[in-house]
Enzyme design. Structure first.
Site, PDB file in Angstrom:
ATOM      1  N   HIS A 287     -10.486 -14.693   3.065  1.00  0.00           N
ATOM      2  CA  HIS A 287     -12.076 -14.211   3.026  1.00  0.00           C
ATOM      3  C   HIS A 287     -12.559 -15.006   2.793  1.00  0.00           C
ATOM      4  O   HIS A 287     -13.658 -14.832   2.599  1.00  0.00           O
ATOM      5  CB  HIS A 287     -11.363 -11.883   1.546  1.00  0.00           C
ATOM      6  CG  HIS A 287     -10.409 -12.016   2.028  1.00  0.00           C
ATOM      7  ND1 HIS A 287     -10.309 -10.398   1.660  1.00  0.00           N
ATOM      8  CD2 HIS A 287      -9.902 -11.666   3.732  1.00  0.00           C
ATOM      9  CE1 HIS A 287      -9.251  -9.619   2.560  1.00  0.00           C
ATOM     10  NE2 HIS A 287      -8.799 -10.584   3.263  1.00  0.00           N
TER      11      HIS A 287
ATOM     12  N   ASP B  35      -5.568 -14.391   9.183  1.00  0.00           N
ATOM     13  CA  ASP B  35      -4.330 -13.872   8.357  1.00  0.00           C
ATOM     14  C   ASP B  35      -2.984 -14.619   8.370  1.00  0.00           C
ATOM     15  O   ASP B  35      -2.003 -14.056   8.873  1.00  0.00           O
ATOM     16  CB  ASP B  35      -3.452 -12.322   7.634  1.00  0.00           C
ATOM     17  CG  ASP B  35      -4.837 -10.989   6.920  1.00  0.00           C
ATOM     18  OD1 ASP B  35      -5.347 -11.794   6.215  1.00  0.00           O
ATOM     19  OD2 ASP B  35      -5.119  -9.851   7.406  1.00  0.00           O
TER      20      ASP B  35
ATOM     21  N   ASP C 276       2.570   1.851   3.489  1.00  0.00           N
ATOM     22  CA  ASP C 276       3.644   1.169   3.897  1.00  0.00           C
ATOM     23  C   ASP C 276       5.098   1.248   3.258  1.00  0.00           C
ATOM     24  O   ASP C 276       5.966   1.032   3.955  1.00  0.00           O
ATOM     25  CB  ASP C 276       3.062  -0.318   3.782  1.00  0.00           C
ATOM     26  CG  ASP C 276       2.410  -1.063   3.251  1.00  0.00           C
ATOM     27  OD1 ASP C 276       0.947  -1.021   4.195  1.00  0.00           O
ATOM     28  OD2 ASP C 276       1.671  -1.748   2.286  1.00  0.00           O
TER      29      ASP C 276
ATOM     30  N   ASP D  70      -0.191 -12.810   1.706  1.00  0.00           N
ATOM     31  CA  ASP D  70      -0.711 -11.232   2.758  1.00  0.00           C
ATOM     32  C   ASP D  70      -0.843 -11.701   4.231  1.00  0.00           C
ATOM     33  O   ASP D  70      -1.962 -12.973   4.618  1.00  0.00           O
ATOM     34  CB  ASP D  70      -2.020 -11.009   2.297  1.00  0.00           C
ATOM     35  CG  ASP D  70      -3.126  -9.792   2.831  1.00  0.00           C
ATOM     36  OD1 ASP D  70      -2.377  -9.432   4.093  1.00  0.00           O
ATOM     37  OD2 ASP D  70      -3.541  -8.961   2.563  1.00  0.00           O
TER      38      ASP D  70
ATOM     39  N   GLU E 220      -8.486 -14.034  -1.409  1.00  0.00           N
ATOM     40  CA  GLU E 220      -7.741 -14.288  -0.823  1.00  0.00           C
ATOM     41  C   GLU E 220      -7.888 -15.540  -0.001  1.00  0.00           C
ATOM     42  O   GLU E 220      -9.713 -15.549   0.348  1.00  0.00           O
ATOM     43  CB  GLU E 220      -7.437 -13.140   0.497  1.00  0.00           C
ATOM     44  CG  GLU E 220      -7.374 -13.294   1.587  1.00  0.00           C
ATOM     45  CD  GLU E 220      -6.710 -12.367   2.065  1.00  0.00           C
ATOM     46  OE1 GLU E 220      -6.513 -11.159   2.233  1.00  0.00           O
ATOM     47  OE2 GLU E 220      -7.088 -12.360   3.473  1.00  0.00           O
TER      48      GLU E 220
ATOM     49  N   HIS F  26       1.008  -0.859   0.250  1.00  0.00           N
ATOM     50  CA  HIS F  26       0.133  -0.344   0.059  1.00  0.00           C
ATOM     51  C   HIS F  26       0.760   1.263  -0.072  1.00  0.00           C
ATOM     52  O   HIS F  26       1.996   0.918   0.580  1.00  0.00           O
ATOM     53  CB  HIS F  26      -1.360  -0.286   1.268  1.00  0.00           C
ATOM     54  CG  HIS F  26      -1.474  -1.002   1.475  1.00  0.00           C
ATOM     55  ND1 HIS F  26      -1.194  -2.187   2.280  1.00  0.00           N
ATOM     56  CD2 HIS F  26      -3.099  -1.440   1.423  1.00  0.00           C
ATOM     57  CE1 HIS F  26      -2.477  -2.932   1.978  1.00  0.00           C
ATOM     58  NE2 HIS F  26      -2.937  -2.591   1.668  1.00  0.00           N
TER      59      HIS F  26
HETATM   60  C1  XLS Z   1      -7.669  -6.833   4.009  1.00  0.00           C
HETATM   61  C2  XLS Z   1      -7.446  -7.533   3.134  1.00  0.00           C
HETATM   62  C3  XLS Z   1      -5.400  -6.110   2.188  1.00  0.00           C
HETATM   63  C4  XLS Z   1      -5.598  -6.333   0.681  1.00  0.00           C
HETATM   64  C5  XLS Z   1      -5.161  -5.061   0.632  1.00  0.00           C
HETATM   65  O1  XLS Z   1      -7.969  -7.573   4.633  1.00  0.00           O
HETATM   66  O2  XLS Z   1      -6.330  -8.576   2.730  1.00  0.00           O
HETATM   67  O3  XLS Z   1      -4.375  -6.034   2.946  1.00  0.00           O
HETATM   68  O4  XLS Z   1      -4.321  -7.567   0.392  1.00  0.00           O
HETATM   69  O5  XLS Z   1      -5.423  -3.742   0.879  1.00  0.00           O
HETATM   70 CA    CA Z   2      -6.850 -10.783   5.158  1.00  0.00          CA
HETATM   71 CA    CA Z   3      -5.702  -9.857   1.656  1.00  0.00          CA
END
Ligand code: XLS
Ligand code: CA
Ligand code: CA
Length: 439
Positions: free
Chosen positions: A270, A308, A103, A338, A267, A100
């Protein structure tokens, strides 16, 4: 070059029998599988936010590992972080990273100052990337951390916030292009809502799409030829995230005519938060021509939030790589970790152990997926399961040449269906086990 990870050696492939936990057992970058090296198949990336920045704080406690790299001010910290990132990627043999904007360079007092800082750090990163042969998988803008985004960014009820987010994304795109990134991610940080008592959902979705359209048009105008991605997530931080899951996002992209420029960044954590398997989300992306990139991690099935964790579940990595192969492999995308070490795993070596576990996990997943395909039982079972569409009335249906009256006639003359056969789920699960484990 300054060094920060002296306790971590250059990690090498030593084979499955190695007792050295700072070596790869399965990730052998040059090994050829299905005509491509593992390095090309897997395209591992380091997430800058977790690995270089996050110190392990949670809502019950402060950080447990320092990520200040001996710096005394914010810009020195950003520079040291860039050096440290290269050192770590070199030691772990990782070619790509993702970031980001905030970051890599700290936010300034004004947007102009933030942008100047991004210029300074991206100059440094560009040099370091050339020297160390590192690549940017994707960039993104953090439009969720600052209090200005408390009601969203592109979906904010306040037009000034929308304008600020647009400006931030414009700069993040410029930095992504400058660093040769092949991807730009929209994760809808606070793009969602808590209650319809204060929310005009249609206006918010229309605005979010417009912001993406502005980003695409600007990105293309400055030479960005890579993929834009939306990263679905069902909840957290808002209760109703607009990008709930792959199917929701694909429908949104088609509704707003954005599907030509956008793919999906799926992801694992998610997917499970949305009540799906990781493989389901990848398959939905694939069958809709929207498979793009992956945020490689895993959640904890007993916890309802985004933990994560580094991916170590081999069933999951194998099913993931099966989908990646079915999708034809990565083009602009890759496997971005991630993922973060648990708060109690608080030493630099834990970072190395975690990446090694994740990389070996996906290397094993790739090898198993290759074996599942070569074995052929699963694919031929699926093909056979639908074989009634290859002849007779089924062929007519498959050719879209049947009328509903004809189908009625067929059903009347049939009397009852007598041709259903077992789905053999447990048999197939055992086939997968027998491929995965030789005992
Ligand atoms: C948050 C997300 C984030 C994205 C990038 O839950 O995983 O880290 O990958 O903004
Ligand atoms: Ca995540
Ligand atoms: Ca992510």
């Amino acid at each position: 070059m300054k060094t920060f990870f002296d306790s971590i050696p250059f990690v090498k492939y030593e084979g499955a029998d190695s007792k050295n936990m700072l070596a790869f057992r399965h990730y052998n970058p040059d090994e050829i599988i299905m005509g491509k090296s593992m390095r090309e198949h897997l395209k591992f990336a380091m997430s800058y936010w977790h690995t270089m920045c996050a110190e392990g704080s949670d809502m019950f406690g402060v950080g447990t590992i320092s990520k200040n790299y001996g710096a005394t001010d914010a810009m020195e910290l950003a520079k040291n972080k860039a050096y440290a990132a290269m050192e770590l990627m070199n030691k772990l043999d990782i070619d790509y990273f993702c970031f980001h904007d905030r970051d890599i360079a700290p936010e300034g007092r004004t947007l102009a100052e933030s942008n100047e800082r991004l210029d300074v750090i991206s100059d440094l990163l560009l040099d370091l990337m050339k020297q160390n042969n590192k690549k940017l998988l994707w960039g993104t803008a953090n439009c969720f951390n600052n209090p200005r985004y408390m009601h969203g960014a592109g979906t904010a009820p306040n037009a000034d916030v929308f304008a600020f987010a647009a400006a931030q994304i414009k700069k993040a795109l410029e930095i992504t292009v400058k660093l040769g990134g092949n991807g730009y991610v929209f994760w809808g940080g606070r793009e969602g809502y808590e209650t319809l008592l204060n929310t005009d959902m249609k206006k918010e979705l229309d605005n979010m799409a417009y912001l993406m359209r502005l980003a695409v048009d600007y990105g293309r105008s400055i030479g960005f030829t890579g993929d834009f991605y939306i990263e679905p997530k069902p909840k957290e931080p808002t209760k109703h995230q607009y990008d709930f899951d792959a199917a929701t996002v694909i429908s949104f992209l088609k509704t707003y005519g954005l599907d030509k420029d956008f793919k999906l960044n799926i992801e694992a954590n998610h997917a499970t938060l949305a009540g799906h398997t990781f493989q389901h989300e990848l398959a939905v992306a694939r069958i809709n021509g929207a498979f793009g990139s992956i945020d490689a991690n895993q959640g904890d099935m007993l916890l309802g939030w985004d933990t994560d964790q580094f991916p170590t579940n081999i069933y999951e990595t194998a099913m993931c790589m099966l989908e990646v192969i079915r999708a034809g492999g990565f083009t602009n995308g890759g496997l971005n970790f991630d993922a973060k070490t648990r708060r109690g795993s608080n030493t630099p070596e834990d970072i190395a152990y975690s990446y090694i576990a994740g990389m070996d996990g996906f290397a094993l997943g790739l090898k198993i997926a290759d074996k599942i395909i070569k074995d052929g039982t699963i694919d031929s079972f699926i093909a056979e399961r639908y074989s009634s569409y290859n002849s007779g009335i089924g062929k007519k249906i498959a050719d879209r040449a049947a009328t509903i009256a004809e189908l009625e006639q067929y059903a009347l003359s049939m009397g009852e269906v007598t041709t259903n056969i077992s789905g053999r789920q447990e048999y197939l699960e055992n086939i997968v086990n027998s491929i995965m484990f030789k005992g």
